[in-house]
Design an enzyme around this catalytic site. Sequence first.
Site, PDB file in Angstrom:
ATOM      1  N   CYS A 133       0.831  -1.204   0.000  1.00  0.00           N
ATOM      2  CA  CYS A 133       0.000   0.000   0.000  1.00  0.00           C
ATOM      3  C   CYS A 133       0.865   1.254   0.000  1.00  0.00           C
ATOM      4  CB  CYS A 133      -0.921  -0.011   1.218  1.00  0.00           C
ATOM      5  SG  CYS A 133      -1.954   1.461   1.371  1.00  0.00           S
ATOM      6  N   GLN A 175      -8.924  19.284   9.341  1.00  0.00           N
ATOM      7  CA  GLN A 175      -7.778  18.529   9.817  1.00  0.00           C
ATOM      8  C   GLN A 175      -8.089  17.036   9.775  1.00  0.00           C
ATOM      9  OE1 GLN A 175      -4.869  19.858  10.422  1.00  0.00           O
ATOM     10  NE2 GLN A 175      -5.538  21.991  10.246  1.00  0.00           N
ATOM     11  N   ASP A 185      -1.605  29.772   9.174  1.00  0.00           N
ATOM     12  CA  ASP A 185      -1.613  28.345   8.838  1.00  0.00           C
ATOM     13  C   ASP A 185      -1.658  28.211   7.315  1.00  0.00           C
ATOM     14  OD1 ASP A 185      -1.884  25.611   8.733  1.00  0.00           O
ATOM     15  OD2 ASP A 185      -3.979  25.581   9.358  1.00  0.00           O
ATOM     16  N   CYS A 194       2.420  22.308   7.890  1.00  0.00           N
ATOM     17  CA  CYS A 194       2.449  20.880   7.572  1.00  0.00           C
ATOM     18  C   CYS A 194       3.696  20.514   6.786  1.00  0.00           C
ATOM     19  CB  CYS A 194       1.201  20.480   6.791  1.00  0.00           C
ATOM     20  SG  CYS A 194       1.070  21.276   5.168  1.00  0.00           S
TER      21      CYS A 194
END
Length: 447
Positions: A98, A282, A379, A405
């Site tokens: 995967c 999120q 963000d 991120c």
Amino acid sequence: MRPGKSNRSSGPRRPAPKGKDRRGERVRVTIDRLGVQGDGLAQVDGVPLFVLGALPGETVEAVLTAPRGDGWAARTETVVADANPDRIAPICGLFGRCGGCSLHHLSDTAQTALKTDRIRRALQRQGFESVPMRPLVMSPSASRRRASFAARRTVKGVILGFHEAASATILPLEACPLLRPALVAALPPLRDALADILPAGGTVDLVMTESGAGLDVALIGLAAPTLPQRETLAALADRLDLARLAWAPDATSPVESLAERRAPWLPLGGVRAIVPPGGFLQATAEGEAALLAGVRAALAGVPARAPIFDLFAGLGTFALPLAADGFRVTAVEGLADPLTALDRAARQAMLSVTTQQRDLERRPLLAAELAGAAAIVIDPPRAGAKAQSQELAASTVPVIAAVSCNPDSFARDAALLAEGGYRLDWVQPVDQFRWSPHVELVARFSR
């Protein structure tokens, strides 16, 4: 993370490196270190090798699976010698094939160290030699509330699951230790229903979200549904008790609702924020809570009722809770739909939130426009916010809470802030993409 991150690998393969096609060839190599995608890095005949399922120091037998850049992707078959002490038995039967998770074989302690070190090294490359690092917060298993799946109709029926690593092959999914149970439970009936929707050989991506009102499912890459197909899909939404079923012809087009039985919502700051079709949230509720806790810690000491900006505000992940805390928030977002949802939620809860639609990448808020703000929350998308960071660096705002991120784009933007006189006080790593190499963070900057 902005925007939504898929937990699968897809896309066309790159051209093979010069020389013969070595797919299926078995090699024995010793792993030097882990790469940024969680693969073990080695070399064979001077060619880079990216070995899924291998750990540093191990000697493994691996099978070459596909070209990758100037080298080859490979899959571990056997650990021949010197098994890494942090190796654990994977709990997922698809591990090694995967494309979703590359670190199932690595202990939580080692994953924590790996991801924390990734942030630290990114900062060191930008000149930050010593930054206080708070303990990483990791989301638990079975907590992922949003995921993307792929489906293809074959002569034997519909295959629905994740892509195989570095391949267009779809692996049928029956269980996943990463996902919330409601997402996994919906896969079989969705697979059956797609047999009546997809043409022979047809493909579609499914973006599934567990909201407070139930499952929100979007079919991406679906040709415009005919009236009979719309009726079939509406009946499916009823049968599965979906909150909403939507579609879009491709990933760049607006998502259109086909059947909305209940408006999907999220609890943000004690407020029910309605999620627009295709809206970002999120990946886990636990990760969202950890990011919010980090932002609140960064704003500790900022006076109550003080004016603050929330940049790249999205649906209001931070703006709504911070307004509920008493701050006067100006929320700035480039997309109309999430900003409308944020504004509606704030008005219903009578929170002090002013919204402003603005593309901060092309037209950042100027330093003069930030005058008087007691703090900034930012963000940005994965690429970071270079232009906005340059304006922040020229401002006099005393505190910045930065969420990211991507450690690399964060470190670049952090260097811009440091050049403008800001001090990086601490970094809080947050891991809501367990078993993958991805990591997020919250950081506090002050003047």
